[in-house]
Design an enzyme around this catalytic site. Sequence first.
Site, short mmCIF file in Angstrom:
data_model
loop_
_atom_site.label_atom_id
_atom_site.label_comp_id
_atom_site.label_asym_id
_atom_site.label_seq_id
_atom_site.Cartn_x
_atom_site.Cartn_y
_atom_site.Cartn_z
N ARG A 90 -38.57 11.43 96.76
CA ARG A 90 -38.90 10.73 95.16
C ARG A 90 -40.16 10.75 94.83
O ARG A 90 -41.11 11.16 95.70
CB ARG A 90 -38.43 9.07 95.24
CG ARG A 90 -37.08 8.92 95.34
CD ARG A 90 -36.57 7.74 95.54
NE ARG A 90 -36.84 6.88 96.72
CZ ARG A 90 -36.73 5.64 97.03
NH1 ARG A 90 -36.53 4.86 96.17
NH2 ARG A 90 -37.22 5.32 98.42
N LYS A 104 -43.15 4.95 98.05
CA LYS A 104 -43.42 4.04 99.50
C LYS A 104 -44.46 3.68 99.77
O LYS A 104 -45.64 4.03 99.28
CB LYS A 104 -42.83 5.17 100.53
CG LYS A 104 -41.25 5.63 100.55
CD LYS A 104 -40.27 4.33 100.18
CE LYS A 104 -40.06 3.54 101.42
NZ LYS A 104 -38.92 2.57 101.34
N TYR A 122 -43.72 0.13 96.31
CA TYR A 122 -42.94 -0.54 97.25
C TYR A 122 -43.80 -0.83 98.50
O TYR A 122 -44.36 0.21 99.14
CB TYR A 122 -41.44 0.14 97.57
CG TYR A 122 -40.43 -0.01 96.65
CD1 TYR A 122 -39.99 -0.87 96.19
CD2 TYR A 122 -39.90 1.37 96.58
CE1 TYR A 122 -38.97 -1.06 95.42
CE2 TYR A 122 -38.93 1.39 95.48
CZ TYR A 122 -38.40 0.05 94.88
OH TYR A 122 -37.35 0.29 93.99
N HIS A 154 -43.21 -3.93 100.96
CA HIS A 154 -42.48 -4.66 101.89
C HIS A 154 -43.38 -5.28 102.91
O HIS A 154 -43.27 -4.78 104.41
CB HIS A 154 -41.46 -3.90 102.46
CG HIS A 154 -40.47 -3.53 101.60
ND1 HIS A 154 -39.20 -4.50 101.15
CD2 HIS A 154 -40.06 -2.38 100.95
CE1 HIS A 154 -38.37 -3.84 100.44
NE2 HIS A 154 -38.90 -2.64 99.84
N GLU A 204 -41.34 -4.73 95.02
CA GLU A 204 -40.30 -5.51 95.55
C GLU A 204 -40.32 -7.03 95.26
O GLU A 204 -39.24 -7.81 95.15
CB GLU A 204 -39.72 -5.27 97.04
CG GLU A 204 -40.60 -5.75 97.81
CD GLU A 204 -42.05 -4.87 98.00
OE1 GLU A 204 -41.81 -3.94 97.39
OE2 GLU A 204 -42.81 -5.41 98.95
N ASP A 247 -16.57 -12.40 97.37
CA ASP A 247 -18.04 -13.12 97.42
C ASP A 247 -17.71 -14.30 97.71
O ASP A 247 -16.75 -15.16 97.63
CB ASP A 247 -18.42 -12.72 95.90
CG ASP A 247 -20.12 -12.89 95.67
OD1 ASP A 247 -20.59 -11.90 95.59
OD2 ASP A 247 -20.53 -13.91 96.11
N ASP A 252 -30.11 -2.47 105.67
CA ASP A 252 -31.61 -2.75 105.36
C ASP A 252 -31.79 -3.96 105.77
O ASP A 252 -33.24 -4.36 105.59
CB ASP A 252 -32.09 -2.10 104.10
CG ASP A 252 -31.71 -2.91 102.93
OD1 ASP A 252 -30.28 -3.43 103.27
OD2 ASP A 252 -32.16 -2.91 102.24
P1 NAD Z 1 -27.25 -9.09 94.91
O1 NAD Z 1 -28.08 -10.29 95.17
O2 NAD Z 1 -27.30 -8.60 94.07
O3 NAD Z 1 -25.91 -9.28 95.56
C1 NAD Z 1 -25.34 -9.91 96.72
C2 NAD Z 1 -24.16 -10.70 96.71
O4 NAD Z 1 -23.99 -11.02 97.91
C3 NAD Z 1 -24.19 -12.03 95.69
O5 NAD Z 1 -23.23 -11.93 94.60
C4 NAD Z 1 -23.87 -13.06 96.71
O6 NAD Z 1 -23.05 -13.97 96.11
C5 NAD Z 1 -23.03 -12.40 97.91
N1 NAD Z 1 -22.97 -13.37 99.17
C6 NAD Z 1 -24.01 -13.90 99.76
N2 NAD Z 1 -23.30 -14.44 100.68
C7 NAD Z 1 -22.25 -14.08 100.87
C8 NAD Z 1 -21.13 -14.40 101.98
N3 NAD Z 1 -21.23 -14.91 102.99
N4 NAD Z 1 -19.96 -13.51 101.58
C9 NAD Z 1 -19.70 -12.77 100.53
N5 NAD Z 1 -20.65 -12.60 99.60
C10 NAD Z 1 -21.79 -13.16 99.98
O7 NAD Z 1 -27.91 -7.81 95.94
P2 NAD Z 1 -27.94 -6.46 95.99
O8 NAD Z 1 -28.95 -5.99 94.93
O9 NAD Z 1 -26.37 -6.11 95.62
O10 NAD Z 1 -27.76 -5.99 97.51
C11 NAD Z 1 -27.04 -6.07 98.47
C12 NAD Z 1 -27.68 -5.61 99.70
O11 NAD Z 1 -27.83 -4.21 99.69
C13 NAD Z 1 -28.95 -6.06 100.11
O12 NAD Z 1 -28.95 -6.14 101.58
C14 NAD Z 1 -29.99 -4.74 99.79
O13 NAD Z 1 -31.11 -4.89 100.58
C15 NAD Z 1 -28.96 -3.63 100.18
N6 NAD Z 1 -29.46 -2.36 99.69
C16 NAD Z 1 -29.37 -1.34 100.63
C17 NAD Z 1 -29.68 -0.12 100.01
C18 NAD Z 1 -29.59 1.29 101.20
O14 NAD Z 1 -30.07 2.18 100.84
N7 NAD Z 1 -28.86 0.69 102.30
C19 NAD Z 1 -30.06 0.19 98.83
C20 NAD Z 1 -30.13 -1.04 97.90
C21 NAD Z 1 -29.92 -1.98 98.49
#
Ligand code: NAD
Length: 363
Positions: free
Chosen positions: A15, A74, A93, A95, A117, A197, A269
Site C-alpha cells: 500500500r 505502516k 498506523y 499500534h 488507529e 453475535d 490479529d
Molecule cells: P467490530 O467491533 O465492528 O465488530 C466486532 C463484533 O464482535 C461486534 O458486533 C461484537 O458485538 C461482536 N462480539 C464481541 N464479543 C462476541 C462474542 N463473545 N460472541 C459473538 N460476537 C461477539 O470489529 P471489526 O472491525 O468487525 O473487527 C473484527 C476483528 O477483525 C478484529 O479483531 C479486527 O482487529 C480484525 N481485523 C482483522 C484484519 C485482518 O487482516 N486479519 C483486518 C481488519 C480487522
Amino acid sequence: MIIGVPKEIKNNENRVSMVPASVASYVKAGHQVLVEKDAGLGSGIPNEEYEKAGATIVPTAADAWAADMVVKVKEPQVEEFKYLRKDLILFTYLHLAAEPELTKALLDNEVTAVAYETIQLENRSLPLLTPMSEVAGRMSVQLGAQFLEKIHGGKGVLLGGVPGVRPGKVVVIGGGVVGTNAAKMAVGLGADVTIIDISAERLRQLDDQFGGRVKTVMSNPYNIAEEVKGADLLIGAVLIPGAKAPQLVSEEMVKQMEANSVIIDVAVDQGGSIATVDHITSHDSPTFIKHGVLHYAVPNIPGAVSKTSTYALANVTTPYGLQLANKGIEQSVKSNQALAKGLNTYKGKITYPAVAATYNLPC
Ligand code: NAD
C-alpha cells in the site's frame, strides 16, 4: 507545509499513503507534496500520475522524510528510525502498545505522532480502521470460496450451490464491520449465511438490514457448537475493543466439522477466536490443516488487495491529514476531538492513555 510520502518498506506491504486525488487536495490547499520515486507502484500508481496531480517525485526515502509532515501506512521500521526528529509530524498506523522500540524512538526524538488507529469519533467508532475491516470482511468470503475448491485443499463445495443442490453454509462469528461485510459477500454469492453475535441489539439490526437473507443466532457455547458443526466456511470476526479476542470455538468444535471445511479467522490479529488457530500465517504461506480442517490466519488480509486498500485508506485519512497540514498540530487537536484522540506522542511524552498505561509512563 511540505508533506512527504515515503515508499513503504515493511515486508509484503504494497500500500501507499496517498493516491493522486489526495495529492491534488493537499496541493490545492497550498501545500507541497514530495512522493518517493515508485512509492505507488505496489498499488498500481505510477510516478507520472502523482506528478500530474501536482506532486514532486523525489529520488530517496531521506528526501521524503525531510518533509514537515510524513504520511505513511505502516509504523516506521527500524531502518527508518534515523529519520525521526524533533520537528516532524508523523501521521500513520502506529499500534504503539505492541511496539516498545518504536515508542522509545518516537519519545527520544520528540516526534509528534498521530496514529490512524486511535482517531475516534463521538460514537466510539474508529473511522481510520473501518475501511480495512470492510476489506478484510469482504476478502474473507472470497478467500473462503477459493479454499473450498478441491484443488486448493477444500471439500469441493460451491458456496452458491446450483439449482437442485443446496448452497454452502457460511457461519460468521461477530456481526460488526468485518462480519457484516463477510455476510454481504456470502449472501451475494447465494450461500446459506448465519451470523452469531453477543449483542441482541446488533442481531436485530442485522436481521433488519438483510431482510431475512441471513439467520441470526445469539452467541453462547451451545449455539456456536451447533452452528460450527455444519459450517462449510467458518469466519471468525469478533472484537472486544482493546482486549484479546475471546476464544469462542474450541478444539472439540473444530473436530466436529466435516473434513476439508475452511476456517478464516480474521480476528487473528487480536489473538484469534478459534482454539486451533495457534499461530498466524502469511500471504506467502497462508493456510495450515488441523483436524482435517483448512485454517487461514493472515493478520494483514488487506495487503492482498493493495490497490483497493490504498484507495480505501486514502479516502479516510486525507481529510484528517489536510487538517493537520492546514492548522498545524496544536490548532488541529484543539478544534477536532476525534483527531485529538489520534495524538500518541508529543514533545517526548506519551499522550494516549492506553499506550502510557502499557509502559507505566505518565500521560
Ligand atoms: P467490530 O467491533 O465492528 O465488530 C466486532 C463484533 O464482535 C461486534 O458486533 C461484537 O458485538 C461482536 N462480539 C464481541 N464479543 C462476541 C462474542 N463473545 N460472541 C459473538 N460476537 C461477539 O470489529 P471489526 O472491525 O468487525 O473487527 C473484527 C476483528 O477483525 C478484529 O479483531 C479486527 O482487529 C480484525 N481485523 C482483522 C484484519 C485482518 O487482516 N486479519 C483486518 C481488519 C480487522
